[in-house]
Design a protein around this motif. Structure first.
Motif, PDB file in Angstrom:
ATOM      1  N   GLY A  22       0.866   1.505  -4.039  1.00 43.88           N
ATOM      2  CA  GLY A  22       0.266   2.745  -3.541  1.00 43.88           C
ATOM      3  C   GLY A  22       1.249   3.873  -3.316  1.00 43.88           C
ATOM      4  O   GLY A  22       0.883   4.920  -2.781  1.00 43.88           O
ATOM      5  N   PHE A  23       2.493   3.692  -3.766  1.00 44.82           N
ATOM      6  CA  PHE A  23       3.523   4.707  -3.500  1.00 44.82           C
ATOM      7  C   PHE A  23       3.181   6.049  -4.157  1.00 44.82           C
ATOM      8  O   PHE A  23       3.377   7.113  -3.571  1.00 44.82           O
ATOM      9  N   GLN A  24       2.645   6.002  -5.373  1.00 42.68           N
ATOM     10  CA  GLN A  24       2.304   7.257  -6.052  1.00 42.68           C
ATOM     11  C   GLN A  24       1.222   8.003  -5.286  1.00 42.68           C
ATOM     12  O   GLN A  24       1.272   9.234  -5.142  1.00 42.68           O
ATOM     13  N   SER A  25       0.240   7.257  -4.778  1.00 43.29           N
ATOM     14  CA  SER A  25      -0.831   7.889  -4.018  1.00 43.29           C
ATOM     15  C   SER A  25      -0.278   8.529  -2.747  1.00 43.29           C
ATOM     16  O   SER A  25      -0.671   9.649  -2.380  1.00 43.29           O
ATOM     17  N   LEU A  79       0.605   5.769   8.914  1.00 45.59           N
ATOM     18  CA  LEU A  79       1.315   4.739   9.660  1.00 45.59           C
ATOM     19  C   LEU A  79       1.638   3.607   8.694  1.00 45.59           C
ATOM     20  O   LEU A  79       0.736   2.913   8.216  1.00 45.59           O
ATOM     21  N   VAL A  80       2.926   3.436   8.381  1.00 43.99           N
ATOM     22  CA  VAL A  80       3.366   2.384   7.472  1.00 43.99           C
ATOM     23  C   VAL A  80       3.782   1.170   8.305  1.00 43.99           C
ATOM     24  O   VAL A  80       4.676   1.260   9.145  1.00 43.99           O
ATOM     25  N   LEU A  81       3.124   0.054   8.070  1.00 42.25           N
ATOM     26  CA  LEU A  81       3.419  -1.192   8.780  1.00 42.25           C
ATOM     27  C   LEU A  81       4.409  -1.985   7.941  1.00 42.25           C
ATOM     28  O   LEU A  81       4.039  -2.699   7.014  1.00 42.25           O
ATOM     29  N   ALA A  90       0.812  -1.213   0.000  1.00 45.87           N
ATOM     30  CA  ALA A  90       0.000   0.000   0.000  1.00 45.87           C
ATOM     31  C   ALA A  90       0.843   1.259   0.000  1.00 45.87           C
ATOM     32  O   ALA A  90       0.398   2.300  -0.505  1.00 45.87           O
ATOM     33  N   MET A  91       2.043   1.206   0.539  1.00 43.06           N
ATOM     34  CA  MET A  91       2.853   2.421   0.672  1.00 43.06           C
ATOM     35  C   MET A  91       4.174   2.359  -0.113  1.00 43.06           C
ATOM     36  O   MET A  91       4.576   3.335  -0.728  1.00 43.06           O
TER      37      MET A  91
END
Length: 563
Positions: free
Chosen positions: A348-351, A365-367, A343-344
Motif C-alpha cells: 500500500g506504499f504507493q497509495s 497511523l502506521v502500526l 498496508a503502508m
C-alpha cells in the motif's frame, strides 16, 4: 441433472420471464432502470435504531449462548457488513487468564500510566470528590464488600492535596479493573513496577475473585464521570479520565494479550476525541491485524465510524471519504487511516504516497510491528536487518534478513508539506503531542508508531512498553517530529526531542559504564536469538544491522542540525 429441469441464466432471460429475479441488470439496460426495478422489488431501508437493539439481543445473545451461525438468519445488516458501534463492551474475557491485577491504593500516585498502556480498556481510573465517594460507599450494605470497594480509592497529592490547596474539594483517585475485558497480560503491573510505584500486582482468580471485581467495577460505572476541574489538560495522561470524550475504544477486541497495536489505537482515539469530540472522528482501516481483532463478528470495540478497506488502498479509500465529507461541509472532522507494515510500507506504499501528495486533510497511523503479524510472521520492508522471520529464515545459507529496513517516516517527510512523527505508545507525552499536532495540521499527517508484537518479537505479554522504550534507547527506532510550520529548513522542522543523548551515537544510562546499543536490544527479543552463539557473542549479520541503525541515527542528527 434431469433433462426436464431448467437451468436459469440471467443473461439469457428477461425480467418478465423470471419475475422473481427482478433487480438483475440485463446487458445494455441503463443503470436507472436497474435501480428502479431493484428498489421496487426489495426492501432496502434499514432502521438503524431498531437494528442495533435487535443485533445486541439476538445476534450477540446467540454468540454468547454458543449457537451456530447457521441458526441466525441473514438480514440487511449482514448484507451491508454492519456491526453496531461498541458491541465489544458486551464481550466477556474473564475466562481467559488465571490471574488478574490487584490495586494497592496506598502506593498509587495517580500517574494514569496503567490506564494509558492497557491495550484492552480493562483498567480505568476516575477522580471523584471525596464526599461523593464516601456517600456512595455508605450505600453498600455489606461491610466486607464496602471495605473491598473502598480499597480501590486512593488519596493522592495530584488529585486530593493540590485541589484542596487551591480551595476545591479534594478528589479520591480510583483504579478499577473490568474482569470482562482483562486478558491477564500484566502490562499495567509491569509499567507500574518500572516507575517504581508497585501499586499493582497479579493475583490468582478463584471462585470469589470475579464477583468481587464485578461489584467494584459496578460502582465505577455508577458513580459518574470525573468532574472537569480535576482533569489537567497539560497532564496529557489525564485524557482518559474524560471518559465520554476519550474512551472511544471500549475493549472486547480479539487482539493478543498485551498487544502494542491496540494501545496505540486507544491512545490515538483518546487524544483525538478529547480535543475534537467523538462525533468528529472517523477511521478507515486497511486490512491487517487491526481489522482482524477490530471487527471480529459480532464484536466492535469502536464507538466512532469505522470502515475496512483493502490491504493495499486504505489511503485511497480515505481520499474518497474526505472529498465527500468536504462536500458536505465537514472539513472540521478528523479522518484517520490505520494500517500496518504491508498496508503502508509495502503493497500500500504507493497509495500512501499518492495521498500525501494530494495535500488532503487525512491522518495516518502506521502500526509498525516490523513483520506481517496477521498472516503468519513474514518479513516486510519494515523488518530489521538480521531479524529472523518467515521469508528471512536463519540457517546455514541465510542468517536472517539481509536487506536494510525501509525508513517510512523519513520517506514521508520528503513529500511536500506533510506533518510526520515517529513515536511509541510508551512515550506517552511524545505520542499524545504528535497526535494532537497531526490533528491540528491543515493537511496530510503520518504518525509511525513502534508497536510491539509479542508472539512475533518473542517477548513476554507484559513487555510492550518496556520493549518500545528499549527500541528508542538503543537507536533501533528513534522518535522524532517533523512539522512544516516550524520553518523552511529541514533542521527547523525536524525535532529529535525525546531521544536520550541526542548529540551522542549511543546513550549510556546513569550509573552504568556501557552504552545501550542495538545488540542489547536484539539480545532481549526472541526474533534475534539465533544471532548469538553459545557464549552470547553477536553474529556478523547482527553487527552489520547495528551499524545500519547507527547510520540511520546519524542521518537524523544531521537532518536535525545537531551533527
Amino acid at each position: 441433472m434431469a433433462e426436464s429441469e431448467t437451468v436459469f441464466n440471467p443473461l439469457e432471460s428477461s425480467n418478465q420471464e423470471f419475475p422473481e429475479v427482478m433487480g438483475i441488470k440485463r446487458p445494455g439496460a441503463p443503470m436507472e432502470t436497474h435501480e428502479a426495478t431493484f428498489a421496487d422489488t426489495y426492501v432496502i431501508e434499514l432502521d438503524l435504531d431498531k437494528y442495533v437493539d435487535d443485533f445486541n439481543r439476538r445476534v450477540i445473545g446467540a454468540y454468547q449462548e454458543g449457537k451456530a451461525a447457521a441458526e441466525l438468519p441473514a438480514d440487511l445488516g449482514v448484507a451491508r457488513s454492519l456491526i453496531p458501534a461498541g458491541t465489544g463492551a458486551l464481550r466477556d474475557f474473564s475466562y481467559i487468564a488465571p490471574e488478574i491485577p490487584r490495586f494497592d491504593f496506598e502506593k498509587c500516585v495517580g500517574c494514569m500510566s496503567c490506564v494509558t498502556q492497557c491495550p484492552d480498556t480493562a483498567i480505568l481510573g476516575k477522580a471523584i470528590p471525596a464526599s461523593k465517594v464516601e456517600a456512595a460507599l455508605e450505600n453498600i450494605a455489606d461491610v466486607n464488600e464496602r471495605a473491598w470497594v473502598r480499597s480501590h480509592w486512593s488519596r493522592t497529592r495530584k488529585y486530593f492535596d493540590l485541589p484542596k490547596k487551591k480551595g476545591s474539594e479534594g478528589a479520591l483517585f480510583g483504579i478499577f479493573i473490568d474482569p470482562t475485558k482483562c486478558k491477564g497480560c500484566a502490562e499495567c503491573v509491569q509499567v507500574c513496577e518500572e516507575l517504581d510505584y508497585h501499586a499493582l500486582k497479579m493475583v490468582a482468580k478463584d471462585e470469589t475473585t470475579l464477583p468481587r471485581y464485578r461489584a467494584a467495577f459496578d460502582m465505577f460505572r455508577k458513580i459518574g464521570p470525573t468532574p472537569a476541574e480535576y482533569i489537567n489538560e497539560r497532564a496529557l495522561a489525564d485524557f482518559m479520565l474524560a471518559e465520554e470524550r476519550s474512551l472511544l475504544y471500549v475493549g472486547g477486541a480479539g487482539s493478543c494479550m498485551g498487544c502494542g497495536e491496540a494501545t496505540a489505537i486507544r491512545m490515538m482515539l483518546a487524544a483525538t476525541g478529547f480535543a475534537n469530540g467523538p462525533e468528529n472522528v472517523g477511521i478507515v482501516a486497511s486490512t491487517g491485524c487491526n481489522t482482524v481483532y477490530g471487527s471480529t463478528y459480532p464484536y466492535n470495540p469502536y464507538i466512532v465510524p469505522w470502515t475496512n478497506s483493502l490491504f493495499e488502498n486504505g489511503p485511497a479509500d480515505a481520499m474518497g471519504i474526505r472529498a465527500r465529507w468536504d462536500q458536505r461541509g465537514w472539513e472540521y472532522k478528523n479522518l484517520w487511516v490505520i494500517g500496518g507494515d504491508g498496508a503502508m510500507y509495502d503493497i500500500g506504499f504507493q497509495s500512501l504516497s499518492r495521498m500525501l501528495a494530494s495535500g488532503m486533510n487525512i491522518k495516518v497511523l502506521v502500526l509498525d510491528t516490523q513483520v506481517y503479524s496477521n498472516t503468519g510472521g513474514q518479513a516486510s520492508t519494515a523488518t530489521f536487518g538480521a531479524q529472523e522471520a518467515k521469508m528471512t529464515a536463519f540457517g546455514k545459507v541465510a542468517g536472517g534478513k539481509r536487506e536494510r529496513r525501509k525508513e517510512l517516516a523519513q520517506i514521508c517527510l520528503m513529500h511536500p508539506e506533510v506533518y510526520v512523527a515517529q513515536t511509541t505508545a510508551a512515550h506517552i507525552n511524545h505520542f499524545y503531542k504528535a497526535v494532537m499536532e497531526a490533528n491540528d495540521y491543515p493537511g496530510p499527517a503520518v504518525i509511525n508508531v513502534y508497536t510491539t508484537c509479542q508472539p512475533e518479537h518473542g517477548v513476554p505479554d507484559c513487555n510492550s512498553t518496556h520493549q518500545a522504550k528499549l527500541a528508542v534507547e538503543s537507536r533501533a527506532f528513534p522518535i522524532f517530529t517533523f512539522d512544516p510550520r516550524r520553518g523552511e529548513k529541514i533542521s527547523e522542522r525536524l525535532s529529535l526531542v525525546g531521544n536520550p543523548a541526542q548529540r551522542e551515537d549511543w546513550w549510556t544510562p546513569p550509573n552504568q559504564e556501557k552504552p545501550v546499543t542495538f545488540v542489547d536490544f536484539a539480545r532481549s527479543e526472541g526474533r534475534f536469538a539465533k544471532q548469538f552463539d553459545s557464549e552470547g557473542k553477536p553474529s556478523e549479520a547482527l553487527l552489520q544491522a547495528q551499524q545500519d541503525r547507527l547510520q540511520n541515527w546519524r542521518l537524523l542528527q544531521e537532518l536535525a542540525g545537531i551533527r
